[in-house]
Design a protein around this motif. Structure first.
Motif, short mmCIF file in Angstrom:
data_model
loop_
_atom_site.label_atom_id
_atom_site.label_comp_id
_atom_site.label_asym_id
_atom_site.label_seq_id
_atom_site.Cartn_x
_atom_site.Cartn_y
_atom_site.Cartn_z
N LYS A 37 -1.79 -1.75 9.75
CA LYS A 37 -2.75 -0.63 10.43
C LYS A 37 -2.18 0.67 9.94
N ALA A 38 -0.81 0.92 10.00
CA ALA A 38 -0.41 2.37 9.77
C ALA A 38 -0.53 2.54 7.94
N PHE A 39 -0.34 1.48 7.35
CA PHE A 39 -0.52 1.59 5.84
C PHE A 39 -1.87 1.74 5.38
N TYR A 40 -2.94 1.39 5.98
CA TYR A 40 -4.51 1.59 5.83
C TYR A 40 -4.71 2.97 6.37
N ILE A 82 -11.19 0.60 1.53
CA ILE A 82 -10.20 1.02 2.18
C ILE A 82 -10.68 1.77 3.40
N MET A 83 -11.54 2.67 3.24
CA MET A 83 -12.21 3.53 4.41
C MET A 83 -12.86 2.55 5.41
N MET A 84 -13.53 1.39 4.82
CA MET A 84 -14.40 0.62 5.83
C MET A 84 -13.58 -0.63 6.13
N LYS A 85 -12.05 -0.63 6.07
CA LYS A 85 -11.49 -1.61 6.32
C LYS A 85 -11.05 -1.77 7.98
N ASP A 86 -11.30 -2.80 8.33
CA ASP A 86 -11.24 -3.18 9.92
C ASP A 86 -9.77 -3.56 10.16
#
Length: 312
Positions: A294-297, A281-285
């Motif tokens: 984008k807001a969800f991640y 999740i932290m490394m998600k582009d």
């Protein structure tokens, strides 16, 4: 009047007065006699039998009444006992205690037939007397508490002394007169009395008693070996049972240990998967995602960082 527990042992006549048949008066059977009631009944019988004033003159009815009054006065069991029930119980006590004394006389005879001092202790004698009683009468002896009170009374003691093997010496031994033909002479001294040879009946009695002592000795020896063997088998059985319990306990502890290790492994696997998911999740582009995605991640990333900050 003295307490029944503090009564001294007295000499009892050879046999108690005639007692009526316990079944002559029909009625509801009472509770079984307790050990304390048996001991009190023996004390009542002893005290009444040895009354120095009226023991010989009292009638059977008077004797029975005195025994009943003594028993009733000191009886704390709460059970009501009639004269008939006391007479019946005393008859049973007297009969079986006398038989037990007879068996003990046979066991005591072994003291003269090769039994060692170690084997002839009081515990050995009582144990083997009970075994002999059971063998002869096909029932166990359960009145030891009464025998302990009666064992020194003439009726129940030294029964082995009544056998023909222990008859007193013959009256006048054969004596050779002084002087003349047949004189013993100075070499034998003045008192050269020759004992009369033992008779045929006495000799047969001696042989029979020796054979009986030998048979009883062999029986008791076999009985002791049997008891020792049974005891050994019981000890082995108990040892095996303890070993089984120990093995079962070790198996249970090992199983519990394995289960705990499994739980720890599963926990670590879960933690590892959780960490990998957080890392993903932290490394998600998020550059190519819609605004909502984008807001969800970004929200998930903030929660992960907040949780890590709280742990630190």
């Amino acid at each position: 009047m003295e307490s029944c527990r503090d009564l001294p042992y007295y000499t009892v006549s050879d046999s108690p007065p005639e007692v009526e048949n316990a079944s002559s008066k029909k009625g509801k059977r009472g509770a079984n006699f307790s050990v304390e009631e048996d001991q009190l009944l023996v004390s009542a019988w002893l005290n009444t039998s040895v009354d120095p004033v009226s023991s010989n003159e009292q009638t059977q009815a008077t004797f029975r009444q005195k025994v009943w009054e003594y028993f009733t006065q000191y009886n704390k069991s709460g059970n009501t006992r009639t004269i008939t029930s006391l007479l019946s119980r005393w008859g049973l006590i007297s009969e079986r205690t006398n038989k037990f004394a007879g068996c003990m006389a046979k066991v005591n005879a072994l003291h003269k037939s090769g039994i060692t001092e170690q084997d002839s202790g009081i515990n050995y004698i009582i144990i083997n007397t009970k075994a002999l009683f059971l063998e002869i009468h096909q029932k166990p002896f359960l009145l030891e508490h009464c025998w302990l009170m009666l064992k020194d009374q003439p009726k129940f003691a030294n029964l082995n002394g009544r056998s023909r093997a222990s008859v007193p010496p013959t009256p006048e031994s054969t004596s050779i007169g002084e002087g003349g033909e047949g004189d013993c002479g100075s070499e034998l001294g003045d008192g050269c009395n020759l004992e009369r040879p033992i008779g045929k009946k006495a000799e047969k009695a001696n042989r029979k008693n020796k054979a009986t002592r030998k048979d009883v000795g062999e029986y008791l020896t076999k009985k002791m070996k049997f008891i020792e063997e049974v005891t050994r088998l019981e000890e082995e059985k108990m040892f095996i049972e303890r070993e089984k319990l120990t093995i079962e306990k070790e198996r249970s502890e090992e199983k519990l240990k394995i289960e705990k290790e499994k739980v720890m492994i599963e926990k670590k696997k879960f933690e590892m998967q959780y960490m990998l998911e957080e890392e993903r999740i932290m490394m998600k582009d998020t550059s190519g995602l819609t605004g909502t995605q984008k807001a969800f991640y970004e929200q998930l990333q903030e929660e992960i960082m907040a949780k890590r900050s709280s742990h630190n």
